[in-house]
Design an enzyme around this catalytic site. Structure first.
Site, mmCIF file in Angstrom:
data_model
loop_
_atom_site.group_PDB
_atom_site.id
_atom_site.type_symbol
_atom_site.label_atom_id
_atom_site.label_comp_id
_atom_site.label_asym_id
_atom_site.label_seq_id
_atom_site.Cartn_x
_atom_site.Cartn_y
_atom_site.Cartn_z
ATOM 1 C CE LYS A 271 -3.110 3.008 0.455
ATOM 2 N NZ LYS A 271 -4.177 3.289 -0.474
ATOM 3 C CB CYS B 291 -4.004 8.842 -0.153
ATOM 4 S SG CYS B 291 -5.779 8.794 0.124
HETATM 5 N N1 SAJ Z 1 -1.605 15.076 -8.858
HETATM 6 C C1 SAJ Z 1 -0.719 15.875 -9.580
HETATM 7 N N2 SAJ Z 1 -0.324 15.443 -10.813
HETATM 8 C C2 SAJ Z 1 -0.772 14.269 -11.338
HETATM 9 C C3 SAJ Z 1 -1.637 13.457 -10.601
HETATM 10 C C4 SAJ Z 1 -2.046 13.895 -9.357
HETATM 11 O O1 SAJ Z 1 -0.296 16.934 -9.128
HETATM 12 O O2 SAJ Z 1 -0.379 13.969 -12.472
HETATM 13 C C5 SAJ Z 1 -2.043 15.511 -7.522
HETATM 14 C C6 SAJ Z 1 -3.554 15.667 -7.407
HETATM 15 O O3 SAJ Z 1 -3.977 16.932 -7.872
HETATM 16 C C7 SAJ Z 1 -3.749 15.482 -5.926
HETATM 17 C C8 SAJ Z 1 -2.692 14.443 -5.571
HETATM 18 O O4 SAJ Z 1 -1.731 14.486 -6.604
HETATM 19 O O5 SAJ Z 1 -3.477 16.692 -5.225
HETATM 20 C C9 SAJ Z 1 -3.189 13.011 -5.394
HETATM 21 O O6 SAJ Z 1 -4.168 12.710 -6.364
HETATM 22 P P1 SAJ Z 1 -4.305 11.273 -7.060
HETATM 23 O O7 SAJ Z 1 -5.466 11.327 -7.969
HETATM 24 O O8 SAJ Z 1 -3.016 10.878 -7.648
HETATM 25 O O9 SAJ Z 1 -4.529 10.263 -5.874
HETATM 26 P P2 SAJ Z 1 -5.534 10.182 -4.611
HETATM 27 O O10 SAJ Z 1 -4.800 10.723 -3.429
HETATM 28 O O11 SAJ Z 1 -6.861 10.756 -4.904
HETATM 29 O O12 SAJ Z 1 -5.706 8.590 -4.475
HETATM 30 C C10 SAJ Z 1 -4.559 7.804 -4.298
HETATM 31 C C11 SAJ Z 1 -4.597 6.608 -5.270
HETATM 32 N N3 SAJ Z 1 -3.305 5.952 -5.297
HETATM 33 C C12 SAJ Z 1 -2.624 5.716 -6.448
HETATM 34 O O13 SAJ Z 1 -3.050 6.068 -7.524
HETATM 35 C C13 SAJ Z 1 -1.347 4.986 -6.338
HETATM 36 C C14 SAJ Z 1 -5.692 5.644 -4.853
HETATM 37 O O14 SAJ Z 1 -5.669 4.480 -5.658
HETATM 38 C C15 SAJ Z 1 -5.504 5.257 -3.380
HETATM 39 O O15 SAJ Z 1 -6.513 4.349 -2.952
HETATM 40 C C16 SAJ Z 1 -5.610 6.528 -2.574
HETATM 41 O O16 SAJ Z 1 -4.512 7.368 -2.940
HETATM 42 C C17 SAJ Z 1 -5.546 6.165 -1.098
HETATM 43 O O17 SAJ Z 1 -6.607 6.176 -0.449
HETATM 44 O O18 SAJ Z 1 -4.482 5.812 -0.602
#
Ligand code: SAJ
Length: 433
Positions: free
Chosen positions: A214, A268
């Site tokens: 995780k 997360c």
């Molecule tokens: N972000 C960027 N650039 C990107 C992608 C995301 O700046 O290219 C930022 C987003 O704006 C946000 C943050 O990163 O602020 C996180 O967003 P996210 O969509 O990447 O992830 P979360 O936090 O919504 O969900 C993640 C997911 N983990 C992965 O993709 C490895 C999800 O599958 C997990 O279940 C979740 O964390 C969790 O609960 O741990």
């Protein structure tokens, strides 16, 4: 089928409880927050997640889901409580670099709440993201205070939630599920439970491996976003449009650079990598540095704005979006809020609009009830979240409603030429020409 207690009625516990209840289980959803229990008991939900309300209300109507402040006797217990970091206590590495420490108090109190109801043959699952060895080292000793032996008298496993906010219900069903038992019998018991609705493959392993898996997933993503953010700073230095550079680099068959932005937020990815750093600071320098890059991205955004606008003192700024990512209502650890605060600290007057949480309150800045409310008298517009609604903004209409001179698009969602055609000085993050 049997009876289940789900502890924690948040973004993970509530959909999980609702899914089990609509798949034949009798479920008691437990939360220590009376307001949440009252809202849920009245048939409403307290969080925004596509499709959740329908599944929750179906579960309540069927009589298979109840909500309570207390756990009760059951066949299985799922702990899905938050594991944030401590806000007023930091660790320091031998090189003197500060790191954030996990706040495990909710896991401890949830395990203690299960204790009086634990019986022979029960299954306990921890879903909360936790530092390595939490199941074996923290949860197991608490549950064994019952006099029952884990793995022998009751089953214990770690099964991380891996669902993406915004797509939780789909991913709960379709994603592969990891079950890390403290022994094989615990893994098997966990597999049987989640097979009620999981259509993805259920992979079994041991508890500490599952905990590491995780953390590795979210850390991997954090580091990949950090490199995108660092590239954005380099592009800025070399007068290159980062978005163009990334789109060309991503034509390489083995390169997939993520999007730079105002930083990494949410409960997360901005939190979990710290669990590695805390557990082994001597081995986590890359992870640590990535966290620092992402955490300092709001200051970088501010520097980009200042370079164009100059002194921010007295400037009126319309901030569009405060959520941690597009189309969610979650403001936790949101970098957009940090950017807004940075602007205020430089003397700007900020009015923010967040369509998914219009009633949020902040000491540092005001909230508007609409885009136009935020735009009134603004000198500059800063788009901090790529909400679908903001993609539809019509520059002609904004021109009519506002005399703002600058538009900063930190998430690359607006069509710059149209804004420029309407007299705005449009700038995407890092685009310096
Ligand atoms: N972000 C960027 N650039 C990107 C992608 C995301 O700046 O290219 C930022 C987003 O704006 C946000 C943050 O990163 O602020 C996180 O967003 P996210 O969509 O990447 O992830 P979360 O936090 O919504 O969900 C993640 C997911 N983990 C992965 O993709 C490895 C999800 O599958 C997990 O279940 C979740 O964390 C969790 O609960 O741990």
């Amino acid at each position: 089928m049997g009876k289940l207690c789900v502890l924690g009625m948040g973004y993970i516990g509530l959909p999980t409880a609702s899914m089990f209840a609509t798949h034949g289980y009798e479920v008691v959803g437990v939360d220590v927050n009376r307001r949440i229990v009252d809202v849920l008991s009245s048939g409403e939900i307290h969080i925004e997640e596509p499709g959740l309300k329908g599944v929750f209300q179906a579960a309540m109507k069927s009589g298979c889901l109840r909500v309570s402040l207390q756990p009760e006797l059951a066949d299985a217990f799922i702990i899905a409580v938050p594991t944030p970091f401590l806000h007023d206590e930091v660790g320091v590495t031998v090189e003197g670099k500060p790191y954030k420490k996990a706040d495990m108090q909710y896991v401890v109190s949830a395990a203690e709440a299960v204790l009086p109801f634990l019986r022979k043959g029960n299954l306990v699952i921890l879903e909360s993201t936790s530092p390595p060895c939490t199941t074996e080292g923290l949860v197991k000793p608490i549950l064994e205070r019952s006099g029952l032996v884990a793995g022998q008298d009751f089953y214990l496993a770690y099964s991380p939630e891996r669902v993406l906010p915004g797509q939780i219900l789909k991913e709960l069903v379709e994603n592969d599920r990891v079950i890390g038992g403290i022994n094989d019998a615990s893994s098997m018991a966990g597999r049987e439970l989640y097979a009620a609705f999981v259509k993805g493959t259920i992979v079994t392993t041991d508890a500490t491996t599952a905990e590491m898996v995780k953390l590795m997933e979210n850390t991997y993503r954090d580091i990949n976003i950090a490199i995108a953010n660092e590239f954005s700073r380099l592009a800025n230095r070399f007068d290159v449009d980062i978005w163009e550079a990334i789109s060309i680099a991503n034509r390489h068959p083995r390169v997939k650079i993520l999007n730079p932005g105002p930083g990494v937020g949410g409960h997360c990815i901005s939190v979990d990598p710290w669990f590695f750093v805390e557990s082994a600071p001597d081995l986590s320098s890359l992870i640590h540095t990535a966290r620092q890059v992402n955490d300092s991205q709001p200051e970088f955004v501010l520097s980009i704005i200042e370079r164009s606008v100059g002194n921010m003192q007295g400037k009126r700024v319309a901030v569009l979006g405060l959520a941690y990512k597009p189309d969610v209502d979650d403001l936790r650890e949101s970098p957009a809020i940090e950017v807004a605060k940075c602007l205020v600290s430089k003397g700007a007057e900020v009015v923010a609009y967040e369509p998914f949480k219009p009633d949020a309150k902040f000491d540092e800045f005001a909230m508007a009830e609409s885009v136009n409310g935020a735009l009134q008298d603004a000198d500059l517009i800063v788009v901090l979240v790529g909400h679908s609604q903001f993609k539809q903004l019509v520059p002609q209409q904004i021109r009519a409603a506002s005399s703002a001179k600058w538009v900063f698009d930190t998430v690359g969602v607006l069509r710059g030429q149209e804004w420029e055609a309407n007299g705005f000085q449009y700038q995407r993050l890092n685009q310096s020409r």
